[in-house]
Design a protein around this motif. Structure first.
Motif, PDB file in Angstrom:
ATOM      1  N   GLN A  64      -4.278  48.923 -81.126  1.00 41.27           N
ATOM      2  CA  GLN A  64      -4.658  48.406 -82.431  1.00 41.27           C
ATOM      3  C   GLN A  64      -4.673  49.506 -83.488  1.00 41.27           C
ATOM      4  O   GLN A  64      -5.154  50.613 -83.278  1.00 41.27           O
ATOM      5  CB  GLN A  64      -6.033  47.730 -82.371  1.00 41.27           C
ATOM      6  CG  GLN A  64      -6.064  46.460 -81.552  1.00 41.27           C
ATOM      7  CD  GLN A  64      -6.461  46.695 -80.125  1.00 41.27           C
ATOM      8  OE1 GLN A  64      -5.882  47.540 -79.452  1.00 41.27           O
ATOM      9  NE2 GLN A  64      -7.457  45.972 -79.646  1.00 41.27           N
ATOM     10  N   HIS A  65      -4.140  49.151 -84.631  1.00 36.28           N
ATOM     11  CA  HIS A  65      -3.983  49.964 -85.831  1.00 36.28           C
ATOM     12  C   HIS A  65      -2.900  51.036 -85.686  1.00 36.28           C
ATOM     13  O   HIS A  65      -2.652  51.786 -86.620  1.00 36.28           O
ATOM     14  CB  HIS A  65      -5.297  50.613 -86.272  1.00 36.28           C
ATOM     15  CG  HIS A  65      -5.311  50.938 -87.745  1.00 36.28           C
ATOM     16  ND1 HIS A  65      -5.081  49.983 -88.707  1.00 36.28           N
ATOM     17  CD2 HIS A  65      -5.461  52.114 -88.424  1.00 36.28           C
ATOM     18  CE1 HIS A  65      -5.110  50.547 -89.908  1.00 36.28           C
ATOM     19  NE2 HIS A  65      -5.343  51.833 -89.764  1.00 36.28           N
ATOM     20  N   ASP A  74      -2.299  45.521 -85.787  1.00 36.33           N
ATOM     21  CA  ASP A  74      -3.698  45.332 -85.395  1.00 36.33           C
ATOM     22  C   ASP A  74      -3.862  44.312 -84.278  1.00 36.33           C
ATOM     23  O   ASP A  74      -4.992  43.997 -83.888  1.00 36.33           O
ATOM     24  CB  ASP A  74      -4.540  44.907 -86.599  1.00 36.33           C
ATOM     25  CG  ASP A  74      -4.748  46.047 -87.589  1.00 36.33           C
ATOM     26  OD1 ASP A  74      -4.631  47.212 -87.171  1.00 36.33           O
ATOM     27  OD2 ASP A  74      -5.012  45.767 -88.773  1.00 36.33           O
ATOM     28  N   VAL A 109      -6.775  40.046 -85.704  1.00 42.39           N
ATOM     29  CA  VAL A 109      -7.198  41.329 -85.152  1.00 42.39           C
ATOM     30  C   VAL A 109      -7.509  41.135 -83.674  1.00 42.39           C
ATOM     31  O   VAL A 109      -8.207  40.182 -83.299  1.00 42.39           O
ATOM     32  CB  VAL A 109      -8.444  41.894 -85.878  1.00 42.39           C
ATOM     33  CG1 VAL A 109      -8.900  43.198 -85.221  1.00 42.39           C
ATOM     34  CG2 VAL A 109      -8.143  42.124 -87.357  1.00 42.39           C
ATOM     35  N   ARG A 130      -7.824  50.114 -93.476  1.00 40.08           N
ATOM     36  CA  ARG A 130      -7.614  49.085 -92.458  1.00 40.08           C
ATOM     37  C   ARG A 130      -8.480  47.871 -92.772  1.00 40.08           C
ATOM     38  O   ARG A 130      -9.441  47.949 -93.558  1.00 40.08           O
ATOM     39  CB  ARG A 130      -7.926  49.633 -91.070  1.00 40.08           C
ATOM     40  CG  ARG A 130      -9.389  49.858 -90.767  1.00 40.08           C
ATOM     41  CD  ARG A 130      -9.589  50.516 -89.419  1.00 40.08           C
ATOM     42  NE  ARG A 130      -9.123  51.898 -89.394  1.00 40.08           N
ATOM     43  CZ  ARG A 130      -8.901  52.595 -88.283  1.00 40.08           C
ATOM     44  NH1 ARG A 130      -9.093  52.022 -87.096  1.00 40.08           N
ATOM     45  NH2 ARG A 130      -8.484  53.842 -88.353  1.00 40.08           N
ATOM     46  N   PRO A 171     -10.444  46.845 -86.687  1.00 37.53           N
ATOM     47  CA  PRO A 171      -9.255  47.108 -85.869  1.00 37.53           C
ATOM     48  C   PRO A 171      -9.213  48.558 -85.395  1.00 37.53           C
ATOM     49  O   PRO A 171      -9.530  49.484 -86.148  1.00 37.53           O
ATOM     50  CB  PRO A 171      -8.089  46.823 -86.831  1.00 37.53           C
ATOM     51  CG  PRO A 171      -8.679  46.056 -87.963  1.00 37.53           C
ATOM     52  CD  PRO A 171     -10.097  46.492 -88.068  1.00 37.53           C
TER      53      PRO A 171
END
Length: 549
Positions: free
Chosen positions: A468-469, A496, A314, A375, A401
């Protein structure tokens, strides 16, 4: 009134402050490092300084902002102490009152920290007592400068003039100056007295500074001995039931000056409000999940380690990261999914915020829905294959994340309280930051850098991009405001983490401006509109100007 000169009085004040701080650090080794006046007052400054000033400090000093704050606090204390020394020259009580005021400030700052008790006031009080005694000794006590060297000596002519009664008994001197020998002998005698007085004074200063330094170092050493490094070294992390995907070949391009795909623990950025890293014993650590839940939960460290663990890469980013900044890193985290713990606790209707609370009282507010949407939000116990470093939250921290750290990355976490955004504002919200902070799509040029002077011809332009994500679908580069050119994306573990990118540029001699932008997998391209980090993260295209030879 003392006859010490202002210059030496200022030195006496600084020496008194050194004695006070050295003593306080030694006492703080017993009462806890955060009870140190420097640390306590510094923490108060962190909590109360205007946000623009705080952001300026982070932008200027980056990960060394806390060291800069402590050094700045010490310098201000030194200036204040010098002034007190000069004021004490006129009246000792003024200098002592100033030391008492500083002691009151240090004690009040220590007592208002989270988890404080009465013992936390002791370093400030005992240190002030030693500082006051030191100031008296140099300004009005046994170490003050001899008065004779600083008074004008009598001259031979005035000493020998017959201006009074002839009766010798009637000419008994009442002024110390009049009682001194006169003539050339006076000059030699007075000079030697002056030199000896200065030597005595400076020897005293040197001795006190040496003792104060030894006390401060000893205090810090003892505090370190009370730390949790040994306990951390004794931790054996369990194997994950779900291991992280291996880093695919080609994820790390190995280009010089390009940030590595995985950030080492030592190089990972650290931004938090703790001037002294909390030392949390894993044997006594407890996590409470409480508030608006049906089933409150309390876990020990052993309980947490006994639960099924997952391991994930992450990338974490700080909301204070300027466009092109380095307050971002990618690591492999081991931990327990927060979603599973929340499911067991069963949040009540309306509990739309999970407040993570650190052992030092710091709070962050994370949307409950984000922690339960699938997540890999973790209560992490490991980082890059080892127990969390103490500076990064040992024994347990949060990793989420897609959210900036100020709303999710609670280090040294001891509580997860279910509440609502309407009922509670976490630490940064009253200070002007948004209650919710999703990470923005961003990209950065790592090479070439402004100080580089590449030669004409093929030049590799490379950097990183992150969302991220959501993940990155495209990165583009342009030169001197020209058309956007697609860069090549390296492989990546998941959405992520950040991704490395590169673009081959046929550089021509002269000065050129490079810009980069990224598009995430939702189809949103990062905006070129420049915005500062407040209230929810910086925006704009990273721009680098280079000179090609």
């Amino acid at each position: 009134m003392s006859s010490t000169t202002p210059r030496y009085a200022a030195l006496a004040g600084v020496t008194a402050a050194a004695a006070a701080i050295g003593t306080a650090e030694l006492v703080a080794a017993l009462t806890g490092p955060r009870s140190s006046p420097l640390v306590a007052v510094g923490g108060l400054v962190v909590d109360t300084v205007p946000e623009p000033v705080k952001q300026f400090g982070i932008a200027l000093f980056g990960r060394y902002d806390k060291i800069a704050l402590l050094v700045g606090t010490a310098l201000l204390l030194g200036g204040f102490a010098a002034l007190l020394g000069v004021l004490a020259l006129r009246r000792l009580l003024i200098g002592l009152a100033g030391i008492a005021a500083f002691a009151a400030l240090g004690a009040a700052a220590a007592l208002t920290r989270a988890g404080a008790d009465a013992a936390d006031a002791l370093p400030s009080l005992i240190g002030a007592a030693v500082g006051g005694l030191t100031l008296w000794a140099f300004v009005a006590g046994p170490l003050e400068l001899d008065p004779w060297p600083w008074s004008p000596p009598a001259t031979a002519s005035t000493a020998g003039a017959d201006t009074g009664p002839a009766d010798p008994a009637a000419r008994q001197p009442t002024d110390p100056v009049e009682a001194r020998p006169t003539g050339p002998v006076v000059a030699r005698t007075t000079g030697s007295v002056a030199a000896e007085s200065r030597r005595r004074f400076l020897r005293g200063v040197g001795a006190v500074f040496g003792i104060a330094a030894a006390g401060g170092v000893a205090g810090r050493w003892l505090a370190g001995q009370r730390g949790v490094s040994a306990a951390r070294d004794a931790v054996t992390l369990p194997a994950p039931v779900s291991a992280a995907r291996p880093v695919p070949p080609g994820a790390d391009l190995g280009t010089p000056n390009l940030a590595g795909y995985v950030t080492s623990n030592k190089a990972f950025y650290r931004i938090d409000t703790a001037l002294v890293v909390p030392q949390v014993d894993p044997q006594t650590w407890r996590l409470r999940i409480h508030g608006r839940v049906r089933n409150p939960i309390t876990l020990s460290y052993a309980d947490l380690l006994a639960r099924p663990m997952v391991e994930r890469y992450v990338t974490l980013a700080c909301v204070s990261n300027e466009v092109g900044g380095d307050l971002i890193g990618n690591a492999r985290w081991l931990g327990v999914p927060i979603r599973e713990l929340l499911d067991e606790a069963e949040p009540l209707d309306g509990a739309d915020q999970v407040v993570g609370r650190s052992v030092d009282g710091w709070t962050c507010g994370t949307p409950t829905a984000v922690l339960r949407d699938g997540r890999d939000a973790l209560l992490a116990v490991g980082m890059n294959g080892e127990p969390l470093p103490v500076a990064h939250g040992f024994p347990v921290r949060m990793v989420v994340p897609g959210l900036y750290g100020y709303v999710s990355a609670c280090k040294w976490v001891t509580e997860l309280e279910l509440t609502s955004f309407a009922d509670f504002d976490a630490y940064w919200v009253p200070r002007g930051w948004s209650a919710q902070g999703p990470v923005k799509t961003q990209s950065r040029i790592d090479t070439p850098r402004p100080r580089n002077r590449p030669g004409a011809g093929p030049v590799v332009v490379a950097g990183v991009a992150w969302a991220q994500h959501r993940g990155i679908s495209r990165v583009e580069v342009r030169v001197d405001g020209g058309p956007w050119q697609p860069a090549e994306l390296a492989a990546t573990v998941s959405v992520d983490t950040w991704v490395q990118w590169s673009w081959r540029w046929e550089a021509t001699p002269g000065e050129h401006t490079l810009q980069v932008r990224a598009t995430d997998r939702t189809g949103e391209t990062q905006t070129g509109q420049q915005q500062g980090v407040v209230p929810d993260g910086a925006t704009g295209w990273h721009t680098v100007t280079v000179t090609v030879d």
